[in-house]
Design a protein around this motif. Structure first.
Motif, PDB file in Angstrom:
ATOM      1  N   GLN A 282       0.830  -1.210   0.000  1.00  0.00           N
ATOM      2  CA  GLN A 282       0.000   0.000   0.000  1.00  0.00           C
ATOM      3  C   GLN A 282       0.865   1.260   0.000  1.00  0.00           C
ATOM      4  OE1 GLN A 282      -3.460  -0.278   2.812  1.00  0.00           O
ATOM      5  NE2 GLN A 282      -2.657  -2.365   3.139  1.00  0.00           N
ATOM      6  N   CYS A 283       1.979   1.259   0.743  1.00  0.00           N
ATOM      7  CA  CYS A 283       2.879   2.420   0.712  1.00  0.00           C
ATOM      8  C   CYS A 283       3.520   2.571  -0.664  1.00  0.00           C
ATOM      9  CB  CYS A 283       3.965   2.274   1.786  1.00  0.00           C
ATOM     10  SG  CYS A 283       3.411   2.588   3.478  1.00  0.00           S
ATOM     11  N   ALA A 284       3.854   1.415  -1.286  1.00  0.00           N
ATOM     12  CA  ALA A 284       4.536   1.467  -2.582  1.00  0.00           C
ATOM     13  C   ALA A 284       3.655   2.055  -3.683  1.00  0.00           C
ATOM     14  CB  ALA A 284       5.009   0.069  -2.971  1.00  0.00           C
ATOM     15  N   LEU A 285       2.335   2.084  -3.478  1.00  0.00           N
ATOM     16  CA  LEU A 285       1.444   2.672  -4.485  1.00  0.00           C
ATOM     17  C   LEU A 285       1.730   4.153  -4.708  1.00  0.00           C
ATOM     18  CD1 LEU A 285      -1.970   1.003  -3.503  1.00  0.00           C
ATOM     19  CD2 LEU A 285      -0.519   0.467  -5.477  1.00  0.00           C
TER      20      LEU A 285
ATOM     21  N   SER B 263       4.035  19.537  -3.544  1.00  0.00           N
ATOM     22  CA  SER B 263       5.170  19.891  -4.407  1.00  0.00           C
ATOM     23  C   SER B 263       5.286  18.827  -5.495  1.00  0.00           C
ATOM     24  CB  SER B 263       6.468  19.973  -3.597  1.00  0.00           C
ATOM     25  OG  SER B 263       6.839  18.674  -3.150  1.00  0.00           O
ATOM     26  N   GLN B 264       6.214  19.061  -6.416  1.00  0.00           N
ATOM     27  CA  GLN B 264       6.440  18.113  -7.496  1.00  0.00           C
ATOM     28  C   GLN B 264       7.496  17.078  -7.145  1.00  0.00           C
ATOM     29  OE1 GLN B 264       4.539  17.960 -10.278  1.00  0.00           O
ATOM     30  NE2 GLN B 264       3.361  19.516  -9.170  1.00  0.00           N
ATOM     31  N   LYS B 265       8.030  17.148  -5.904  1.00  0.00           N
ATOM     32  CA  LYS B 265       9.063  16.217  -5.486  1.00  0.00           C
ATOM     33  C   LYS B 265       8.444  14.858  -5.183  1.00  0.00           C
ATOM     34  CE  LYS B 265      13.247  16.045  -2.707  1.00  0.00           C
ATOM     35  NZ  LYS B 265      14.058  16.720  -1.662  1.00  0.00           N
ATOM     36  N   THR B 266       9.112  13.807  -5.580  1.00  0.00           N
ATOM     37  CA  THR B 266       8.593  12.455  -5.357  1.00  0.00           C
ATOM     38  C   THR B 266       9.527  11.688  -4.424  1.00  0.00           C
ATOM     39  OG1 THR B 266       9.740  11.573  -7.293  1.00  0.00           O
ATOM     40  CG2 THR B 266       7.498  12.425  -7.624  1.00  0.00           C
ATOM     41  N   TYR B 267       8.981  10.639  -3.804  1.00  0.00           N
ATOM     42  CA  TYR B 267       9.738   9.848  -2.831  1.00  0.00           C
ATOM     43  C   TYR B 267       9.422   8.378  -3.035  1.00  0.00           C
ATOM     44  CZ  TYR B 267       9.924  14.423  -0.522  1.00  0.00           C
ATOM     45  OH  TYR B 267      10.090  15.746  -0.243  1.00  0.00           O
ATOM     46  N   GLN B 268      10.251   7.546  -2.384  1.00  0.00           N
ATOM     47  CA  GLN B 268       9.985   6.120  -2.259  1.00  0.00           C
ATOM     48  C   GLN B 268       9.523   5.870  -0.825  1.00  0.00           C
ATOM     49  OE1 GLN B 268      10.409   3.837  -4.995  1.00  0.00           O
ATOM     50  NE2 GLN B 268      10.485   5.855  -5.991  1.00  0.00           N
ATOM     51  N   TRP B 269       8.419   5.160  -0.652  1.00  0.00           N
ATOM     52  CA  TRP B 269       7.779   5.052   0.658  1.00  0.00           C
ATOM     53  C   TRP B 269       7.842   3.613   1.191  1.00  0.00           C
ATOM     54  CZ3 TRP B 269       6.444   9.637   2.672  1.00  0.00           C
ATOM     55  CH2 TRP B 269       6.203  10.704   1.792  1.00  0.00           C
ATOM     56  N   VAL B 270       8.107   3.522   2.497  1.00  0.00           N
ATOM     57  CA  VAL B 270       8.091   2.240   3.212  1.00  0.00           C
ATOM     58  C   VAL B 270       7.262   2.440   4.483  1.00  0.00           C
ATOM     59  CG1 VAL B 270      10.301   1.428   2.322  1.00  0.00           C
ATOM     60  CG2 VAL B 270      10.234   2.793   4.425  1.00  0.00           C
ATOM     61  N   PRO B 271       6.700   1.380   5.055  1.00  0.00           N
ATOM     62  CA  PRO B 271       5.855   1.544   6.250  1.00  0.00           C
ATOM     63  C   PRO B 271       6.628   2.136   7.426  1.00  0.00           C
ATOM     64  CG  PRO B 271       5.498  -0.604   5.268  1.00  0.00           C
ATOM     65  CD  PRO B 271       6.674  -0.017   4.564  1.00  0.00           C
TER      66      PRO B 271
ATOM     67  N   ASN C  14       0.729   4.977   7.531  1.00  0.00           N
ATOM     68  CA  ASN C  14       1.850   5.861   7.817  1.00  0.00           C
ATOM     69  C   ASN C  14       3.079   5.338   7.093  1.00  0.00           C
ATOM     70  OD1 ASN C  14       0.317   7.426   9.833  1.00  0.00           O
ATOM     71  ND2 ASN C  14       0.425   5.542  11.026  1.00  0.00           N
ATOM     72  N   CYS C  15       3.611   6.138   6.174  1.00  0.00           N
ATOM     73  CA  CYS C  15       4.717   5.705   5.332  1.00  0.00           C
ATOM     74  C   CYS C  15       5.894   6.656   5.497  1.00  0.00           C
ATOM     75  CB  CYS C  15       4.308   5.637   3.865  1.00  0.00           C
ATOM     76  SG  CYS C  15       2.881   4.551   3.561  1.00  0.00           S
ATOM     77  N   LEU C  16       7.085   6.077   5.613  1.00  0.00           N
ATOM     78  CA  LEU C  16       8.324   6.837   5.790  1.00  0.00           C
ATOM     79  C   LEU C  16       8.980   7.054   4.434  1.00  0.00           C
ATOM     80  CD1 LEU C  16      10.490   7.928   7.885  1.00  0.00           C
ATOM     81  CD2 LEU C  16      11.545   5.665   7.681  1.00  0.00           C
ATOM     82  N   ALA C  17       9.399   8.285   4.181  1.00  0.00           N
ATOM     83  CA  ALA C  17      10.122   8.593   2.941  1.00  0.00           C
ATOM     84  C   ALA C  17      11.549   8.069   3.071  1.00  0.00           C
ATOM     85  CB  ALA C  17      10.102  10.092   2.675  1.00  0.00           C
ATOM     86  N   GLU C  18      11.934   7.135   2.215  1.00  0.00           N
ATOM     87  CA  GLU C  18      13.262   6.526   2.310  1.00  0.00           C
ATOM     88  C   GLU C  18      14.335   7.593   2.118  1.00  0.00           C
ATOM     89  OE1 GLU C  18      13.606   1.993   1.150  1.00  0.00           O
ATOM     90  OE2 GLU C  18      12.917   3.174  -0.565  1.00  0.00           O
TER      91      GLU C  18
ATOM     92  N   SER D 186       1.039  10.400   6.438  1.00  0.00           N
ATOM     93  CA  SER D 186      -0.128   9.537   6.588  1.00  0.00           C
ATOM     94  C   SER D 186      -1.019   9.690   5.366  1.00  0.00           C
ATOM     95  CB  SER D 186      -0.898   9.892   7.858  1.00  0.00           C
ATOM     96  OG  SER D 186      -2.043   9.077   7.981  1.00  0.00           O
ATOM     97  N   PHE D 187      -1.278   8.576   4.695  1.00  0.00           N
ATOM     98  CA  PHE D 187      -2.101   8.571   3.488  1.00  0.00           C
ATOM     99  C   PHE D 187      -3.537   8.126   3.778  1.00  0.00           C
ATOM    100  CE2 PHE D 187       2.237   8.144   1.884  1.00  0.00           C
ATOM    101  CZ  PHE D 187       2.261   9.095   0.869  1.00  0.00           C
ATOM    102  N   GLY D 188      -3.991   8.280   5.009  1.00  0.00           N
ATOM    103  CA  GLY D 188      -5.337   7.860   5.375  1.00  0.00           C
ATOM    104  C   GLY D 188      -5.317   6.466   5.994  1.00  0.00           C
ATOM    105  N   ARG D 189      -6.453   5.811   5.980  1.00  0.00           N
ATOM    106  CA  ARG D 189      -6.555   4.487   6.582  1.00  0.00           C
ATOM    107  C   ARG D 189      -5.933   3.421   5.691  1.00  0.00           C
ATOM    108  NH1 ARG D 189     -12.934   4.316   8.419  1.00  0.00           N
ATOM    109  NH2 ARG D 189     -12.821   5.830  10.136  1.00  0.00           N
ATOM    110  N   VAL D 190      -5.436   2.373   6.337  1.00  0.00           N
ATOM    111  CA  VAL D 190      -5.007   1.189   5.579  1.00  0.00           C
ATOM    112  C   VAL D 190      -6.247   0.430   5.108  1.00  0.00           C
ATOM    113  CG1 VAL D 190      -2.831   0.983   6.829  1.00  0.00           C
ATOM    114  CG2 VAL D 190      -4.865  -0.199   7.677  1.00  0.00           C
ATOM    115  N   LEU D 191      -6.069  -0.473   4.185  1.00  0.00           N
ATOM    116  CA  LEU D 191      -7.171  -1.292   3.709  1.00  0.00           C
ATOM    117  C   LEU D 191      -7.573  -2.300   4.778  1.00  0.00           C
ATOM    118  CD1 LEU D 191      -5.994  -1.983   0.042  1.00  0.00           C
ATOM    119  CD2 LEU D 191      -7.651  -0.275   0.825  1.00  0.00           C
ATOM    120  N   ASP D 192      -8.857  -2.645   4.806  1.00  0.00           N
ATOM    121  CA  ASP D 192      -9.344  -3.638   5.766  1.00  0.00           C
ATOM    122  C   ASP D 192      -8.579  -4.954   5.588  1.00  0.00           C
ATOM    123  OD1 ASP D 192     -11.142  -1.860   6.753  1.00  0.00           O
ATOM    124  OD2 ASP D 192     -12.889  -2.701   5.720  1.00  0.00           O
ATOM    125  N   GLY D 193      -8.214  -5.556   6.715  1.00  0.00           N
ATOM    126  CA  GLY D 193      -7.467  -6.802   6.696  1.00  0.00           C
ATOM    127  C   GLY D 193      -5.973  -6.625   6.828  1.00  0.00           C
ATOM    128  N   THR D 194      -5.498  -5.373   6.916  1.00  0.00           N
ATOM    129  CA  THR D 194      -4.068  -5.127   7.112  1.00  0.00           C
ATOM    130  C   THR D 194      -3.696  -5.426   8.560  1.00  0.00           C
ATOM    131  OG1 THR D 194      -4.135  -3.368   5.447  1.00  0.00           O
ATOM    132  CG2 THR D 194      -2.242  -3.409   6.934  1.00  0.00           C
TER     133      THR D 194
END
Length: 485
Positions: free
Chosen positions: A108-111, A120-128, A139-143, A150-158
């Motif tokens: 889900q973070c990798a999405l 901004s136009q800056k992009t990152y690689q995300w890990v939990p 909650n995803c950490l920028a590598e 925080s990108f909102g709620r995780v999907l049900d079943g996480t």
């Protein structure tokens, strides 16, 4: 021959014509009144649920996930919403994920990799990131950076956290009950039944006090197949020993002491503890897949070996035969609420059934009729607690009766209630009288003794106790809205 109406006939016809609209209006008024009364009567309670739909596919393609099913609330105008949940979630278990598979939260973070965020136009690689307060936010950490997003709620079943049993549902971390439903809170009783009331098994509790005429191994008891929640304890320089069905010593055999720890035997794990002092314990959750022999290695006079376990009812008869073969007198099961014997008196073997209803006729007379809305309002508004409960057992004394109940649903409480409570009623023949294994709606008061040593739930004489039903529950909820503030 033609008949011509006379003047009198004209007057009668005119009277009927003048009455017809009035009669029609009266019939319409009566019909509307009946319909209005029926609608008002049905609008007092809640709506009704449709049947549950089918379970959805598992949210995961491997490992643990969740399935969901739903239902709809159907209600007429003016009716209250349905009581209960519109969705149920249960755990689904698929074959384990292959080695190296990416965890669900990582996917889900990798999405969001390579997509602009934070305005901004800056992009990152995300890990939990697992250090945030809400476990069910994505909650995803920028590598390579010292911040997370925080990108909102995780999907049900996480999974709430890696390796934990809890799963995220609608932003909440829930654990599955023994029924497999997330958040149900259902637990196994001592007999191993999900949501049971301990009434399908017997509680065996004994003290082996034989001193023995010589040092060595003495038989204490056979622990039968199917035993659960086994606990053995003794405090002396003697030592407990456990023998498998094939005659092999599992613990403390051949005069050699085993180290404390966990031992696998008879399909269960036995935890053996021995501290610096003389106390020893054996504990196992069970159920045992075969019988075990408990012994004690005597090195000094035996002060007593205490043991207890829960046993399926159908296995109690064979166990009694085995106990008799060991030299114990055969005793019939006693009620759970037996008076404890003094410590200096040897305790003879006894098995204690869990909350068995008495088979003797009830000597108490009928209680006065206490039905009616006024009685319900009086006790609901004047009580400290109103709850739905299942009666597990009843113990009568000379001056009072004690009920052991399991709280199912709380409608009113001025202080916290535990899942299991005692409810006290005055007299040997209380009114109202509660029957074991039935569910009631109860209104109770809190009674604290002047010295603060007793804090009880009291069911007053001629108080409120009704057998639970959906209609009675609807009346209780209506009463709650009519109590003075």
């Amino acid at each position: 021959m033609a008949i011509h109406p006379g003047p009198a006939d004209h007057r009668l016809l005119g009277l009927l014509c003048s009455l017809r609209p009035r009669l029609f209006r009266n019939l319409l008024l009566l019909l509307w009144t009946l319909l209005s009364c029926d609608l008002r009567g049905t609008a007092q309670g809640p709506g009704e649920w449709t049947p549950w739909g089918s379970w959805s596919r598992c949210s995961s393609s491997c490992g643990r996930g969740v399935s969901v099913r739903s239902r709809r609330c159907v209600r007429l105008p003016g009716e209250e919403p349905c009581w209960g949940d519109s969705h149920e979630y249960r755990v689904c278990q698929l074959p384990d994920c292959p080695p190296g598979a990416k965890p669900f939260r990582d996917l889900q973070c990798a999405l969001y990799n390579g997509h602009p965020v934070l305005g901004s136009q800056k992009t990152y690689q995300w890990v939990p990131f697992h250090g945030a307060p809400n476990l069910c936010d994505l909650n995803c950490l920028a590598e390579g950076h010292a911040f997370y997003h925080s990108f909102g709620r995780v999907l049900d079943g996480t999974p709430c956290t890696p390796g934990a049993q809890g799963l995220c549902i609608a932003g909440r971390c829930l654990s599955a009950g023994c029924d497999g439903l997330l958040g149900s809170g259902a637990v196994e009783d001592r007999c191993g039944l999900c949501g049971g009331a301990n009434d399908s098994c017997l509680f065996v509790q004994r003290v082996f006090r034989d001193a023995g005429a010589f040092a060595g191994y003495w038989n204490v008891t056979l622990i039968p197949e199917g035993a659960r929640h086994i606990r053995v304890a003794q405090s002396s320089h003697n030592h407990l020993a456990l023998v498998a069905r094939d005659g092999r010593y599992v613990i403390n055999g051949d005069g050699v002491l085993s180290p404390p720890g966990t031992y696998e035997v008879a399909g269960t794990r036995v935890v053996y503890t021995r501290g610096v002092g003389p106390e020893e314990t054996l504990q196992a959750s069970g159920p045992t897949s075969q019988e075990l022999l408990l012994q004690v290695l005597l090195r000094e006079p035996n002060p007593g070996v205490h043991f207890e376990f829960w046993l399926p009812r159908e296995r109690y008869g064979p166990f009694q035969s085995q106990a008799q073969a060991l030299g114990w007198p055969l005793r019939q099961p006693q009620p759970r609420e037996v008076e404890p014997q003094p410590a200096e008196t040897p305790v003879v073997p006894e098995a204690i059934p869990a909350r068995v209803a008495s088979l003797t006729p009830d000597p108490c007379g009928p209680c006065p009729d206490s039905r009616g809305r006024a009685h319900r309002l009086l006790h609901f508004c004047g009580s400290d607690f109103v709850f739905q409960a299942r009666v597990l057992g009843r113990h009568r004394q000379a001056q009072e009766t004690r009920y052991e109940v399991r709280i199912l649903l709380i409608y009113k409480n001025r202080s916290p209630l535990r899942t299991r409570e005692y409810v006290w009623a005055p007299g040997h023949c209380p009114c109202p009288s509660l029957a074991p294994h039935r569910e009631y709606l109860l209104a109770a008061r809190r009674l604290v003794s002047p010295d603060g040593t007793q804090d009880r739930l009291l069911l007053p004489h001629a108080g409120y106790a009704r057998l639970w039903s959906p209609a009675e529950e609807s009346r209780v909820l209506l009463a709650a809205r009519r109590c003075p503030v």
